[in-house]
Design a protein around this motif. Structure first.
Motif: not given
Ligand code: C2E
Ligand code: CA
Ligand code: CA
Length: 711
Positions: A488, A548, A579, A637, A668, A687, A693
């Motif tokens: 999520a 979290l 997580e 990456q 990925v 990925g 997402p």
């Molecule tokens: P994260 O926990 O490492 O989440 C994975 C991030 O990697 C997500 O970015 C996702 O969209 C991105 N991602 C997935 N596959 C790929 C890919 O193939 N290439 C690239 N470049 N990126 C990919 P997102 O959604 O922008 O979230 C960024 C960060 O924000 C998350 O990193 C997490 O640390 C935080 N975050 C997101 N949602 C929540 C949440 O509900 N609660 C909290 N506390 N933090 C959140």
């Protein structure tokens, strides 16, 4: 009340007749009974006294000459009996017996009736005497009530004859409210404190001459040396021909009222705990500081300081210790300021300061009379050094530090609220720069902080208006390509800014503590959504991953809330994966281990997130009770960049597997990456190569159409 209604009360009045002559008594009785009285008889003084005590007649007729005690003595004794002082006592005297008449008066008789008695009018005489007796006692009662009321109100009243200038007090007991006794207005003047006297006299004399009302307060000193505050009011009274002849007024002892007012002012102006000025009083002092600064061409510095980590002291050692610490810090600040203001600041000419507590662990200092801004850092250092010194409070050794933000008048604003706000902005900056430091306000800070405040407000609104949404990103099994889990990921649908990615607001939420509410919301929403899909038969045997985060994330608190969330949503805890990053777990490692163990005992899975970034430590994989290791996308990456990275990936996965962990590769994006990762014994893949997402509706469609299932 009319006289008649006084007499013609329901009960016929009882009159006592004392005469040793039986025939006189008989005649008196006949005459009085005819006039509507009830009569009791006594043959002598003693009997009369006894009867009076028993029956309490409303009036007594006394013969002068009786055996035993005579009429005069009986009268005197009657007066001393309870209820006897106001009793109408009438002596029956001889016609020309002037001496008896005189004696009767001396003995306290009300009136006399001369013998031979005129029987035809005796009834009327008695009625008249009784009526005036009743009026008199009613009057006396009223006076008593008035005196009582005045004494309660600490009020006296006076009258002044304007022609003669003479004053008189009419209060029963002006001494009761702390004045002289007996009290004349002149005596009151004599008691007025010299500082107030001339003004008081002038006001009253002018009012009398000008025939105007007046109202003043002044202080008097009493015989015992006590000081009281008197409120004196007067107004003109016009006589029948509308001439003013006199002035009447009141004096009231308002010492207590003034004291209460002062107390209220104190409460409104000073901080109760430290006795320091509060924000309201600081504002008042500011006016003075500003005026002085403008005249002398000096500067005013506004220092805002905030004790670092004070909340932790309060939370762990209790409020009593926290309060004690604040008092000690207050004393230290005072002494630093005292010394600085007097000795060490060559550049400060007759500088002064106001120390105030704005609330909690926040203090503000106004320093005025500063010649040059360069003198301020020294003061800031001294303050920090003094706060730094360890303090002992009931066996607790506490080390504190403080951060300071400084703004300067006239450079940074010409209004105390702006100066305080700017000093606060500088303080915020100082805290960001690692605490125990100070910063001067700079205009650029304002812009950055403004944006942050705006963000904080918008975040609060976002939660209240339901602007947050969760997107879901699927994870697939390397072995069979099945959808194993989903993560999520929060998004913010801002009404103006559009879809805001978490990177734009999560770090700020973490910094400001707002993340706590976000964590709870995400948990609840992800669990609710997962259970909805389970209910629709779209999911089974999967994991829902929830991120979290937060500075000082209290896992225990979260765990307690989590129980309620699982209960409300009905989600099987075995479907939930939390997580967490290493940073979060390392904040309080022992507590983390304990709580994570409890969570796992409940069936919840724990993943270590973003592994491979920062100071990743493989030993943590063993320290913490984990189920899953998520290798960060940046790591994935970087694989293409060289053989070394690939080898590292292999060994990380190998070690993780040896600890029994499931390994997920995030981010990925390319077939290349996929190829490398596949060879590494990684379990799951996540990925853009498979799916970004996606919003819940899209995820639901994908689940219904079995888009993510391998055939
Ligand atoms: P994260 O926990 O490492 O989440 C994975 C991030 O990697 C997500 O970015 C996702 O969209 C991105 N991602 C997935 N596959 C790929 C890919 O193939 N290439 C690239 N470049 N990126 C990919 P997102 O959604 O922008 O979230 C960024 C960060 O924000 C998350 O990193 C997490 O640390 C935080 N975050 C997101 N949602 C929540 C949440 O509900 N609660 C909290 N506390 N933090 C959140
Ligand atoms: Ca994550
Ligand atoms: Ca991650």
């Amino acid at each position: 009340m009319t006289g008649d209604s006084l007499i013609d009360a329901q009960k016929a009045p009882l009159v006592l007749v004392a005469d040793d002559d039986f025939s006189v008594r008989l005649q008196v009785r006949a005459a009085l009974e005819k006039a509507g009285f009830v009569v009791a008889e006594a043959a002598g003084g003693e009997e009369a006294l006894a009867l009076f005590a028993q029956q309490r007649p409303e009036m007594v007729l006394l013969d002068v000459l009786m055996p035993g005690i005579d009429g005069f003595e009986t009268c005197r004794r009657l007066r001393r009996l309870p209820g006897g002082s106001d009793l109408p006592v009438v002596m029956i005297t001889g016609l020309d017996d002037y001496e008896s008449i005189h004696h009767a008066f001396e003995a306290g008789a009300t009136d006399f009736i001369a013998k031979p008695i005129n029987w035809a009018i005796l009834g009327y005489r008695v009625r008249y005497i009784l009526r005036s007796g009743r009026i008199l006692s009613a009057l006396k009662k009223n006076q008593q009530r008035l005196a009582q009321a005045q004494s309660i109100a600490r009020l006296g009243h006076w009258e002044r004859d304007l022609a003669s200038g003479g004053f008189a007090f009419f209060s029963e007991n002006p001494a009761g409210f702390g004045l002289c006794d007996p009290c004349h207005f002149e005596a009151l003047f004599a008691n007025i404190l010299p500082e107030d006297r001339a003004q008081a006299q002038k006001t009253i004399e002018e009012a009398c001459r000008g025939e105007r009302p007046f109202s003043i307060n002044y202080r008097v000193r009493l015989a015992g040396g006590k000081e009281r505050i008197i409120h004196n009011q007067g107004e003109i009274v016009l006589d029948e021909v509308r001439q003013c002849r006199s002035m009447v007024g009141t004096v009231q002892d308002i010492t207590e009222i003034k004291k209460a007012e002062e107390q209220i002012r104190y409460l409104a102006s000073y901080d109760q705990l430290t006795g320091l000025a509060n924000r309201a009083l600081l504002r008042e002092f500011w006016m003075e500081a500003k005026a002085q600064s403008l005249i002398t061409g000096t500067k005013v510095a506004v220092l805002c300081l905030d004790l670092d980590h004070f909340k932790r002291i309060n939370d762990t050692l209790g409020h009593a210790v926290g309060d004690a610490a604040l008092k000690i810090i207050t004393a230290r600040l005072k002494s630093v300021l005292r010394q600085s203001a007097s000795i060490s600041f060559s550049g400060m000419e007759a500088s002064s300061y106001i120390l105030s507590r704005l609330g909690g662990d926040e203090f503000a200092i106004l320093v005025y009379g500063i010649k040059s801004q360069e003198d301020i850092p020294e003061l800031a250092y001294q303050i920090m050094q003094n706060v730094d010194r360890p303090l002992m409070i009931v066996n607790h050794r506490i080390v504190m530090s403080t951060s300071l933000g400084i703004s300067v008048f006239p450079e940074d604003g010409d209004d105390i609220d702006i100066l305080l706000k700017n000093a606060d902005i500088a303080l915020f900056e100082a805290k960001q720069k690692g605490r125990n430091t100070f910063r001067f306000f700079r205009q650029e800070m304002n812009e950055a902080v403004k944006a942050k405040f705006e963000l904080a407000n918008s975040l609060q609104n976002a939660l209240e208006n339901g602007e947050f949404v969760l997107y879901y990103q699927p994870q697939f099994s390397v072995r069979n390509g099945r959808l194993n889990s989903m993560e999520a990921l929060i998004r913010w649908r801002h009404p103006e800014w559009g879809l805001v990615p978490p990177g734009r607001f999560i770090p700020f939420a973490e910094e400001s503590g707002f993340i706590y509410q976000i964590n709870l919301w995400v948990l609840e929403e992800a669990c609710r959504q997962a259970q909805e899909w389970v209910g629709k038969g779209l999911l089974d045997g999967f994991l829902m991953g929830v991120n979290l985060s937060g500075r000082n994330l209290d896992l225990r608190l979260l765990k307690n809330s989590l129980h309620g969330i699982l209960e409300r949503t009905g989600l099987d805890p075995r479907r939930l994966e939390l997580e967490l990053t290493e940073n979060v777990m390392m904040e309080n490692p022992q507590e983390s281990v304990a709580v994570l163990n409890e969570l796992r005992a409940d069936g919840i899975s724990i993943a270590i997130d973003d592994f491979g970034t920062g100071h990743s430590s493989l030993s943590h994989l063993q320290t913490f009770p984990l189920n899953t290791l998520k290798i960060d996308r940046s790591f994935v990456q970087n694989l293409e960049k060289g053989r070394k990275n690939v080898d590292l990936l292999y060994s990380i996965v190998g070690i993780a597997k040896s600890f029994g962990l499931k390994v997920v590769a995030e981010g990925v994006e390319t077939e290349e990456q996929l190829k490398v990762v596949r060879r590494s014994r990684v379990d799951d893949l996540q990925g853009f190569l498979f799916s970004p997402p996606i919003p819940p509706e899209e995820m639901e469609q994908a689940l219904i159409s079995k888009r993510f299932e391998v055939s």
